[in-house]
Design a protein around this motif. Structure first.
Motif, PDB file in Angstrom:
ATOM      1  N   ARG B  40       0.735  -1.262   0.063  1.00 33.60           N
ATOM      2  CA  ARG B  40       0.120   0.006   0.057  1.00 33.60           C
ATOM      3  C   ARG B  40       0.748   1.211   0.015  1.00 33.60           C
ATOM      4  O   ARG B  40       0.445   2.280  -0.641  1.00 33.60           O
ATOM      5  N   THR B  41       2.028   1.210   0.637  1.00 28.33           N
ATOM      6  CA  THR B  41       2.790   2.367   0.387  1.00 28.33           C
ATOM      7  C   THR B  41       3.302   2.604  -0.757  1.00 28.33           C
ATOM      8  O   THR B  41       3.814   3.756  -1.196  1.00 28.33           O
ATOM      9  N   ALA B  43       2.064   1.691  -3.477  1.00 25.56           N
ATOM     10  CA  ALA B  43       0.946   2.248  -4.561  1.00 25.56           C
ATOM     11  C   ALA B  43       0.857   3.697  -4.052  1.00 25.56           C
ATOM     12  O   ALA B  43       0.608   4.560  -4.959  1.00 25.56           O
ATOM     13  N   LYS B  44       0.810   4.219  -2.794  1.00 21.66           N
ATOM     14  CA  LYS B  44       0.618   5.559  -2.431  1.00 21.66           C
ATOM     15  C   LYS B  44       1.966   6.412  -3.341  1.00 21.66           C
ATOM     16  O   LYS B  44       1.815   7.527  -3.842  1.00 21.66           O
ATOM     17  N   ARG B  47       1.714   6.591  -6.894  1.00 26.38           N
ATOM     18  CA  ARG B  47       0.340   7.074  -7.400  1.00 26.38           C
ATOM     19  C   ARG B  47      -0.231   5.973  -8.333  1.00 26.38           C
ATOM     20  O   ARG B  47      -0.783   6.376  -9.364  1.00 26.38           O
ATOM     21  N   ILE B  48      -0.066   4.954  -8.044  1.00 23.86           N
ATOM     22  CA  ILE B  48      -1.013   3.683  -8.651  1.00 23.86           C
ATOM     23  C   ILE B  48      -1.775   2.782  -7.920  1.00 23.86           C
ATOM     24  O   ILE B  48      -1.689   2.861  -6.685  1.00 23.86           O
ATOM     25  N   SER B  49      -2.656   1.841  -8.531  1.00 24.16           N
ATOM     26  CA  SER B  49      -3.712   1.151  -7.564  1.00 24.16           C
ATOM     27  C   SER B  49      -2.963   0.477  -6.917  1.00 24.16           C
ATOM     28  O   SER B  49      -1.839  -0.393  -7.312  1.00 24.16           O
ATOM     29  N   VAL B  50      -3.474  -0.041  -5.715  1.00 28.46           N
ATOM     30  CA  VAL B  50      -2.999  -1.138  -4.883  1.00 28.46           C
ATOM     31  C   VAL B  50      -2.837  -2.729  -5.580  1.00 28.46           C
ATOM     32  O   VAL B  50      -1.969  -3.170  -5.614  1.00 28.46           O
ATOM     33  N   ILE B  51      -4.032  -2.706  -6.404  1.00 26.04           N
ATOM     34  CA  ILE B  51      -3.997  -3.759  -7.029  1.00 26.04           C
ATOM     35  C   ILE B  51      -3.091  -4.191  -8.328  1.00 26.04           C
ATOM     36  O   ILE B  51      -2.414  -5.349  -8.178  1.00 26.04           O
ATOM     37  N   THR B  52      -2.466  -3.121  -8.739  1.00 32.16           N
ATOM     38  CA  THR B  52      -1.199  -3.146  -9.867  1.00 32.16           C
ATOM     39  C   THR B  52      -0.052  -3.607  -8.924  1.00 32.16           C
ATOM     40  O   THR B  52       0.649  -4.611  -9.499  1.00 32.16           O
ATOM     41  N   LYS B  54       0.156  -5.336  -5.954  1.00 30.29           N
ATOM     42  CA  LYS B  54      -0.083  -6.735  -5.660  1.00 30.29           C
ATOM     43  C   LYS B  54       0.247  -7.644  -6.869  1.00 30.29           C
ATOM     44  O   LYS B  54       0.902  -8.611  -6.483  1.00 30.29           O
TER      45      LYS B  54
ATOM     46  N   GLN C 172      -5.299   8.366  -1.419  1.00 31.64           N
ATOM     47  CA  GLN C 172      -4.241   7.052  -1.443  1.00 31.64           C
ATOM     48  C   GLN C 172      -3.977   7.006  -0.079  1.00 31.64           C
ATOM     49  O   GLN C 172      -3.735   5.754   0.472  1.00 31.64           O
ATOM     50  N   ASP C 197      -8.617   1.567  -7.485  1.00 30.76           N
ATOM     51  CA  ASP C 197      -8.093   0.169  -7.786  1.00 30.76           C
ATOM     52  C   ASP C 197      -9.449  -0.438  -8.336  1.00 30.76           C
ATOM     53  O   ASP C 197      -9.330  -1.438  -9.408  1.00 30.76           O
TER      54      ASP C 197
END
Lengths: 217, 124, 280
Positions: B40-41, B43-44, B47-52, B54, C172, C197
């Motif tokens: 999650r860090t 991603a933040k 600036r992209i999706s958490v899922i990406t 993952k 986010q 997401d």
């Protein structure tokens, strides 16, 4: 509910409403159509709804964890509080008025500010609420049309009651006076006014809440 | 750990992350048992999706380059030099196979490709 | 764990019907809610919150039936409808003082620290705040009663690019600890490219996609070709085909790609997906 009432007083209450509440002082004026003082209250209530609309109260309230019927209930309680407070504020002024104006001729232009008068004012409020509130909650937006209808009803009521009091001799002698002896005839009217006010308020709430429930915000 | 995402590259973002981190692991820039930052860090920060992120982490794990310790996070696997080499060759092979397909559609012969490779390799 | 589940919402309007609107949002993620003006985004959000009464359907928040447990569900939700413009002449501190009484879980320390973080002066009135600041104020209110689900209707509309970016970064950050979720509707698809997401896409009252952004974007490709290539067999596979004097541009399902040859293929983004699907 307490939180909602706090919101009503802190946010929705219009400053002029407070001003109109003190208008009860007009009962001190000798020879005055005293109903007018209380018609101002109706105007004050109208201002609450108007300013709530202008301030987008609905958007604020919608974000709060409350039921729609509670929103109506809190507003109606606020309305009742304003009405009753104004009446209560009026009482001492009415007494003072009678004391400082021991005018034998009495009020030349309308009913004396006595118990019967207060009872009749309560019925006037009941009428105003019963028309204005359910009509407003049909749209939760339009305030003008409900005011027009409620205004017409209130005016007709006041004129009818005043005419009856002035024209019918029994009413004239028993109701349009501040003589202590007549209090026993006036007291039942005050009680009737209270009952009608309370009952009408309950029915008004039921009808308004049902109307508001159907409105899609 | 460095990750630079290109928006103009045709490759999906998870692929870009996977390639960059795997390269850093194979080159030894990320030694074994290095703790990767939380998904999650990342991603933040990127600036992209958490899922990406993952997905990229899953691919890394699938390739055996990282391992997950429940509740603690993801760590770089400790790989023997020969395994590391094999991984390197495997990754390079996959990329090469893809590129070769493209060259073939352009009708370039193997000799020509080798010549081009040499020329460019020396330049770099 | 599912923080929000919407099942088969139906609502009839003269101009628009919500038809079996269903989607789920898991805890710890951002979902973008996209669709054209009048596609039913706001109506859906209002139906979830029971501000309009759906004809049928069910909404659950953290497993609780919204209709049955409206109060406790609403405690978990921070709702921001449109631009915050209520009570423009009231001070932030007054509005907060009113709001806190509705929430048993209200945390005054948290509120003070959010105000500080967002650079909000409690003595300012709502109308003195910029649009971006107003959204932040609404967020500060929502976060201070520990809302787990933030539902925001067009929070970025009207914001300049810098405040928008700022807000998206904040989103986010808010989900970083994986406790909160955010559902926000927007017209600006580039907002979602950055942070969403999941994407739920509504068209004329119907949900036509609700999936991870990556999957949605990868399931389509932009194809271009010459007029000669635009054959009768190809046409049915093209979505929202735009012809011009020299050729055509269209959207195509990635699955259909192997069936065609020689077209120029490029990755799709949310904007192009939306433009072509809406053209159908």
């Amino acid at each position: 509910m307490k939180a909602l009432l706090f919101k009503e007083i802190k946010l929705a209450m219009h400053p002029t409403t407070y001003l109109f509440m003190v208008i009860g002082a007009m009962l001190m004026i000798p020879s005055y159509p005293y109903y007018v003082a209380f018609v101002y209250t109706c105007l004050g209530i109208f201002f609450i709804f108007l300013s709530a609309r202008e301030n987008k109260d609905i958007f604020f309230t919608a974000s709060l964890p409350v039921r729609k019927s509670d929103v109506v209930k809190s507003r109606i309680i606020t309305v009742a509080i304003v009405e009753l407070l104004q009446l209560a504020i009026g009482i001492p002024f009415a007494i003072i008025g009678i004391r400082i104006n021991p005018n034998a001729a009495g009020n030349m232009v309308g009913i004396e500010a006595n118990m019967a008068f207060f009872g009749l004012v309560l019925i006037m409020y009941a009428l105003f609420n019963a028309i204005f509130l359910p009509l407003f909650y049909k749209t939760a937006v339009n305030v003008g049309i409900p005011l027009v209808f409620a205004g017409i009803a209130v005016t007709m009521y006041v004129v009818a009651v005043e005419l009856a009091v002035q024209m019918i001799p029994f009413f004239k002698t028993h109701l349009d006076t501040t003589a202590p002896a007549m209090a026993k005839y006036q007291f039942p009217i005050l009680i009737a006014g209270m009952l009608i006010f309370a009952l009408a308020l309950w029915l008004t709430f039921r009808k308004s809440a049902a109307n508001f429930e159907k409105v899609d915000l | 750990m460095d990750i630079v995402i290109s928006n103009t590259s045709g490759d999906p973002i998870y692929q870009q992350i996977f390639e960059q981190i795997s390269a850093q692991i194979i080159k030894g820039q990320l030694p074994s048992d290095t703790c990767l930052p939380p998904i999650r860090t990342v991603a933040k920060e990127l600036r992209i999706s958490v899922i990406t992120v993952k997905r990229a982490w899953e691919e890394l794990e699938h390739a055996g380059l990282i391992y997950t310790m429940a509740g603690k996070g993801c760590f770089v696997s400790s790989l023997q030099p020969n395994v590391l080499n094999a991984k390197r060759n495997q990754l390079a092979g996959e990329k090469l196979a893809k590129d070769l397909e493209y060259y073939k559609t352009l009708g370039i012969s193997l000799e020509e490709i080798i010549a081009m490779l040499k020329k460019n390799y020396d330049k770099g | 764990m599912e923080i929000l589940s919407v099942q088969n919402l139906n609502k009839h309007y003269p101009k628009l019907d919500l038809k079996n609107v269903s989607f789920n949002l898991e805890q710890g993620y951002i979902m973008g809610f996209i669709g054209r003006n009048g596609a039913g985004k706001t109506t859906t959000i209002k139906s979830i919150m029971r501000l309009v009464h759906p004809d049928s359907g069910m909404v659950t928040v953290l497993g609780k039936d919204f209709a049955a447990e409206e109060f406790s569900c609403k405690q978990q939700i921070g709702l921001v409808l449109g631009q915050v413009s209520y009570y423009p002449t009231k001070k932030i501190s007054v509005i907060a003082d009113v709001t806190r009484r509705f929430y048993p879980e209200w945390d005054t320390n948290a509120f003070v620290s959010y105000l500080k973080r967002f650079d909000l002066d409690p003595d300012k009135t709502v109308k003195e705040l910029s649009d971006g600041m107003r959204v932040k104020f609404a967020l500060a209110l929502a976060l201070s009663h520990n809302a787990r689900l933030l539902i925001l209707d067009e929070p970025t509309s009207g914001l300049d690019p810098v405040s928008r970016d700022d807000l998206l970064e904040l989103f986010q950050e808010l989900i970083e600890n994986s406790e909160r979720s955010i559902l926000f509707s927007t017209q600006i698809t580039s907002d979602l490219e950055k942070c969403a997401d999941f994407i739920t896409y509504i068209k004329k009252g119907e949900i036509i996609a609700s999936t991870s952004k990556d999957d949605l974007v990868n399931s389509y490709k932009i194809v271009k070709g010459t007029r000669v290539q635009l054959t009768e067999t190809l046409l049915p596979r093209l979505i929202g085909c735009k012809k011009n004097d020299f050729g055509f541009t269209a959207l195509m399902r990635t699955d259909d790609l192997p069936t065609v040859d020689g077209l120029e293929v490029a990755p799709a983004d949310l904007e192009s997906i939306m433009i072509h699907i809406e053209k159908e």
